[in-house]
Design an enzyme around this catalytic site. Structure first.
Site, mmCIF file in Angstrom:
data_model
loop_
_atom_site.group_PDB
_atom_site.id
_atom_site.type_symbol
_atom_site.label_atom_id
_atom_site.label_comp_id
_atom_site.label_asym_id
_atom_site.label_seq_id
_atom_site.Cartn_x
_atom_site.Cartn_y
_atom_site.Cartn_z
ATOM 1 N N HIS A 96 -3.620 0.870 12.274
ATOM 2 C CA HIS A 96 -3.359 -0.404 12.962
ATOM 3 C C HIS A 96 -4.701 -1.018 13.341
ATOM 4 C CE1 HIS A 96 -2.066 -3.403 15.669
ATOM 5 N NE2 HIS A 96 -1.959 -2.685 16.768
ATOM 6 N N HIS A 113 0.832 -1.217 0.000
ATOM 7 C CA HIS A 113 0.000 0.000 0.000
ATOM 8 C C HIS A 113 0.866 1.267 0.000
ATOM 9 C CE1 HIS A 113 -3.920 -2.030 0.962
ATOM 10 N NE2 HIS A 113 -3.105 -2.931 1.469
ATOM 11 N N ASN A 147 -10.358 -2.737 2.783
ATOM 12 C CA ASN A 147 -10.062 -2.793 1.353
ATOM 13 C C ASN A 147 -11.336 -2.560 0.559
ATOM 14 O OD1 ASN A 147 -7.325 -3.288 1.525
ATOM 15 N ND2 ASN A 147 -7.494 -5.500 1.307
HETATM 16 C C1 HEM Z 1 -8.154 -8.361 5.165
HETATM 17 C C2 HEM Z 1 -6.883 -8.277 4.939
HETATM 18 C C3 HEM Z 1 -6.150 -6.981 4.854
HETATM 19 C C4 HEM Z 1 -6.604 -5.729 4.630
HETATM 20 C C5 HEM Z 1 -8.033 -5.279 4.401
HETATM 21 C C6 HEM Z 1 -5.476 -4.844 4.660
HETATM 22 C C7 HEM Z 1 -5.530 -3.482 4.469
HETATM 23 C C8 HEM Z 1 -4.457 -2.641 4.494
HETATM 24 C C9 HEM Z 1 -4.490 -1.255 4.175
HETATM 25 C C10 HEM Z 1 -5.720 -0.478 3.772
HETATM 26 C C11 HEM Z 1 -3.236 -0.774 4.307
HETATM 27 C C12 HEM Z 1 -2.794 0.645 4.003
HETATM 28 C C13 HEM Z 1 -2.849 1.483 5.231
HETATM 29 C C14 HEM Z 1 -2.466 2.904 4.902
HETATM 30 O O1 HEM Z 1 -3.138 3.507 4.045
HETATM 31 O O2 HEM Z 1 -1.504 3.402 5.504
HETATM 32 C C15 HEM Z 1 -2.407 -1.842 4.718
HETATM 33 C C16 HEM Z 1 -1.072 -1.728 4.976
HETATM 34 C C17 HEM Z 1 -0.337 -2.749 5.459
HETATM 35 N N1 HEM Z 1 -0.768 -4.047 5.694
HETATM 36 FE FE1 HEM Z 1 -2.553 -4.789 5.401
HETATM 37 N N2 HEM Z 1 -4.350 -5.558 4.935
HETATM 38 C C18 HEM Z 1 -4.731 -6.881 5.068
HETATM 39 C C19 HEM Z 1 -3.927 -7.934 5.387
HETATM 40 C C20 HEM Z 1 -2.677 -7.786 5.865
HETATM 41 C C21 HEM Z 1 -1.904 -8.841 6.448
HETATM 42 C C22 HEM Z 1 -2.386 -10.274 6.633
HETATM 43 C C23 HEM Z 1 -0.725 -8.296 6.822
HETATM 44 C C24 HEM Z 1 0.435 -8.948 7.513
HETATM 45 C C25 HEM Z 1 0.416 -10.048 8.164
HETATM 46 C C26 HEM Z 1 -0.748 -6.907 6.464
HETATM 47 C C27 HEM Z 1 0.273 -6.028 6.637
HETATM 48 C C28 HEM Z 1 0.279 -4.725 6.216
HETATM 49 C C29 HEM Z 1 1.426 -3.860 6.322
HETATM 50 C C30 HEM Z 1 2.795 -4.243 6.867
HETATM 51 C C31 HEM Z 1 1.030 -2.616 5.850
HETATM 52 C C32 HEM Z 1 1.867 -1.351 5.760
HETATM 53 C C33 HEM Z 1 1.528 -0.512 6.983
HETATM 54 C C34 HEM Z 1 2.346 0.718 7.138
HETATM 55 O O3 HEM Z 1 3.470 0.775 6.645
HETATM 56 O O4 HEM Z 1 1.851 1.644 7.815
HETATM 57 N N3 HEM Z 1 -1.954 -6.628 5.898
HETATM 58 N N4 HEM Z 1 -3.175 -2.990 4.834
#
Ligand code: HEM
Length: 753
Positions: A395, A131, A203
């Site tokens: 978070h 993202h 999402n």
């Molecule tokens: C339903 C499943 C998931 C959804 C809806 C989702 C949604 C998102 C969204 C919207 C962001 C962007 C946040 C922003 O705009 O700063 C994001 C970032 C991220 N997601 Fe997920 N995600 C999912 C699953 C996962 C999983 C399973 C992991 C790890 C085990 C993960 C790890 C991350 C990480 C590391 C970031 C970057 C965060 C940052 O640097 O601030 N995500 N996710």
């Protein structure tokens, strides 16, 4: 145009363009940089920084520990009229380094040089691991009160207003990648509630590729560019992605959503959002229900068409970002309703046979309707992209009292991952004190020190129990509205690396989705699979994915196989007997057209009387008119926003032709490839290309007066969704009603039922 003497013709055009623009653009077309028009000469009289643009907002001025400060939001920005060092000492010169003579070396003592260059050298921080490409905006959420019986969360109470910051994103691409790639979109909302921050990290698709967070690095490594050549950027159309999803078949449902029109949204404003996981709500009496969160856009769910998306990636890689900011600036504030699907909190955690802990499954809205609980309006653009959009840290564990998590194994892993990654991305443990992340509730943690500590903590006893700080901080009880971890019973079970048997069904809901689509949407899905697999290098991977499609639907499989020139395999599991969910289709209803872009082609030699009125009527309808003329500046005193050289059809939701402009002086193939697009002697070839593309992308087109000649020459007159008439007002009314259905799908009869 004088084709024999292009130089003379160009000179004449430049003179025409230099006509004084007497019309003031009222209302303004969005997009101007800065809050005041610049002067041609460099300004030299010192004055305070310019005010913010009217549509800009910043995070509230709170202390790092959540207290209101009462100072204006601009207090966070630069102060005073004079250039200073970072310590506030005024500077006389920033254009020359301090040297041993004008031709000598730079002196080490040049503290201004060192401060300026050192800070610049450290301007970059790591982009998000996923993202990375995103766009944020400020807004306000208002609770309806309908969730009050289910949750104690105060921000959902009737009429309660809460400030929010929303960040939309793509998943795979780097920070500078294009907006309109085929991908899942993030829709993350930070609610600054007075009981602590709530992040709904959602999402635009209600399911995920994997059921267990431990597979997240695998799916992301597969989707990111190949590690050897680092291509392709921000795409799933490559071997490693399809290698993984065809082997790890629980990804098939989400992959189907990506191949559908949902993978290429028209706008962030026209996307649904989904919390994906099942969450648990708890009310004052301690009663619980299970829920899934949904965002429903006021404008409906709309998408691009694939060729249009590809063109936009080149023509305007910031398309979604610009669209969001322009809409807010134009006052067409994007709006969503937050809704919940509600399920009884039973020990099985299933509903209608669907496992509520499996994030690859939806619960069709026909079985559990989405009940609205509040409204989100985005009404301010950020003042500083880095400070707000880059530094915001979401978070899934940011939860207020009244909302709790479930044991969904994907959600459980996310509860670890976000803070962990932000420690590196934001350079230490104190990122909750960055202005955009500061809570709007009093903060009294016992976390201390660390890089970039902004709080000045008093007292001597950041531990509990203590007597030296008088016992402060005190744990809150239920009556003081403490967050309560719902005491859910965890069944006695062996410690295993395994998933429940119900997680084994990987195809039935992909089939449900396919069967719920309208014919035109099915055509798009077939084309997307054919394109993406066609871009794979390895035939074995295509064959393996066809085996998956055979388990979803034989028509889909046969059509994609035909496009790939491969035989369609037989299914290896019985086809699921599923009920379609019409709510999943985007087609067939009518929606408001707020913030849509209407291109109006004007002819300097034609009748311009109607144009001013049509332009105002477009504004009044909540849309944005962009006048397109043969050159920049003004056409007979009417300012134009695009020239035939700068305009491209993909920018517009509809095209109006107020005339049939002759080839402009710069319609020279040597100068603009678009000018080689059509061979008309009487109409500018770029206008014909504009109309042809708009037609191909199923957009409404209207013409009046001489404009009808353009329709004739483009070969689109009399076809569905192309209207002509005597007056601009009548034509606009017809075009507007066509736009309510989003696109004119009748132009492309479907081949699959
Ligand atoms: C339903 C499943 C998931 C959804 C809806 C989702 C949604 C998102 C969204 C919207 C962001 C962007 C946040 C922003 O705009 O700063 C994001 C970032 C991220 N997601 Fe997920 N995600 C999912 C699953 C996962 C999983 C399973 C992991 C790890 C085990 C993960 C790890 C991350 C990480 C590391 C970031 C970057 C965060 C940052 O640097 O601030 N995500 N996710």
């Amino acid at each position: 145009m004088d084709r024999n003497n292009p130089a003379k013709a160009v000179k004449a055009a430049v003179e025409t363009a230099a006509e004084k623009v007497t019309d003031v653009l009222t209302p303004d077309v969005p997009g101007a940089p800065g809050s005041a028009p610049p002067t041609v000469d460099e300004p030299t009289t010192p004055h305070d920084p310019l005010p913010l643009k009217k549509e800009q907002g910043t995070p509230e001025t709170r202390t790092p520990t959540g207290a209101e400060t009462g100072v204006p939001p601009t207090a966070k920005g630069q102060q005073g009229a004079y250039l200073t060092t970072s310590q506030g000492a005024r500077l006389r010169d920033t254009d020359h380094s301090l040297k041993a003579g004008p031709r000598g070396p730079i002196l080490l003592q040049d503290h201004h040089f060192r401060e300026k260059i050192t800070h610049f050298d450290h301007e970059r921080i790591p982009e998000r691991v996923v993202h990375a490409r995103g766009t944020g905006a400020h807004g306000v959420f208002t609770g309806y009160g309908t969730a009050e019986p289910l949750t104690r969360a105060g921000f959902l109470k009737k009429g309660r207003e809460t400030q929010v910051f929303v960040r939309f994103s793509t998943v795979l691409g780097s920070r500078g990648s294009a907006d309109t790639v085929r991908d899942t979109r993030g829709f993350a909302t930070k609610f600054y509630t007075d009981e602590g921050t709530f992040d709904l990290v959602a999402n635009n698709m209600p399911v995920f590729f994997i059921q267990d967070a431990i597979k997240f690095p695998d799916i992301i490594h597969a989707g990111k560019p190949h590690p050897d050549r680092e291509i392709p950027q921000a795409q799933s159309a490559h071997d490693t992605f399809w290698d993984f999803v065809s082997l790890h078949t629980e990804a098939q449902h989400h992959t189907m959503w990506n191949m559908s029109d949902r993978g290429i949204p028209r706008s962030y404003r026209t996307m649904e959002g989904f919390g994906v996981h099942t969450f648990r709500l708890v009310n004052d009496a301690g009663e619980t229900v299970l829920v899934k969160f949904h965002w429903k856009p006021k404008l409906g769910v709309h998408s691009l068409v694939w060729e249009e998306a590809q063109l936009i990636n080149g023509v305007d890689p910031d398309f979604h970002r610009r669209d969001l900011y322009d809409a807010i600036e134009a006052g067409a504030y994007p709006e969503w309703e937050l809704g919940i699907q509600v399920f009884p909190d039973t020990p099985e955690e299933t509903f209608a046979g669907i496992d509520l802990l499996d994030p690859t499954k939806i619960v069709p809205e026909e079985l559990a309707p989405v009940q609205p609980i509040g409204r989100l309006v985005l009404n301010r653009t950020p003042t500083n992209f880095f400070a707000e959009t880059e530094q915001v840290a979401f978070h899934v564990g940011h939860l207020p009292p009244g909302i709790d998590v479930t044991n969904d194994p994907l959600l459980q892993g996310r509860l670890f991952s976000y803070v962990d990654t932000q420690l590196t991305r934001l350079g230490g443990p104190n990122f909750s004190q960055i202005p955009v992340n500061r809570p709007h509730a009093p903060v009294n943690d016992m976390l201390r020190d660390g890089f970039h500590q902004h709080a000045v903590h008093a007292g001597v006893a950041p531990y509990r129990p203590n007597s030296l700080d008088g016992g402060n901080p005190f744990p809150a009880g239920d009556r003081e509205n403490a967050f309560v971890d719902v005491p859910v019973t965890v069944a006695e079970a062996p410690k295993v690396r395994a998933a429940p048997a119900s997680f084994d069904d990987h195809f039935s809901q992909a089939r449900l989705f396919w069967l719920s689509m309208s014919p035109v949407e099915r055509e798009h899905i077939i084309r997307a699979y054919t394109f993406e697999l066609g871009k794979c290098y390895r035939q074995e991977i295509r064959e393996r994915q066809l085996r998956c499609l055979a388990n979803i639907d034989p028509v889909l499989c046969a059509q994609v196989a035909a496009g790939l020139g491969l035989p369609a395999p037989e299914p290896t599991v019985p086809l699921a007997d599923v009920q379609p969910s019409p709510a999943l289709s985007q087609v067939g209803r009518e929606w408001p057209a707020d913030g849509r872009m209407v291109g109006i082609v004007v002819d300097p030699d034609g009748d311009l009387d109607d144009v001013a009125q049509v332009r105002m009527a477009v504004f009044s309808a909540g849309m944005v008119p962009l006048l397109i003329g043969p050159h920049g500046g003004a056409v007979r005193g009417t300012p134009v926003q695009r020239s035939f050289a700068t305009a491209r059809s993909v920018e517009f939701d509809a095209i109006l032709l107020a005339g049939a402009p002759a080839p402009a002086p710069d319609a020279l193939p040597a100068r603009d490839a678009k000018a080689g697009a059509a061979g008309s002697e009487t109409v500018d070839p770029r206008v014909l290309l504009l109309v042809e593309e708009a037609w191909r992308h199923a957009k409404a087109i209207g013409a009046w007066g001489a404009g009808a000649e353009v329709l004739r020459q483009a070969g689109v007159a009399g076809t569905p969704g192309v209207v002509s008439g005597d007056s601009g007002g009548d034509v606009l009314a017809d075009v507007q009603s066509l736009m309510a259905a989003h696109r004119v799908w009748q132009r492309f009869p479907a081949s699959v039922g």
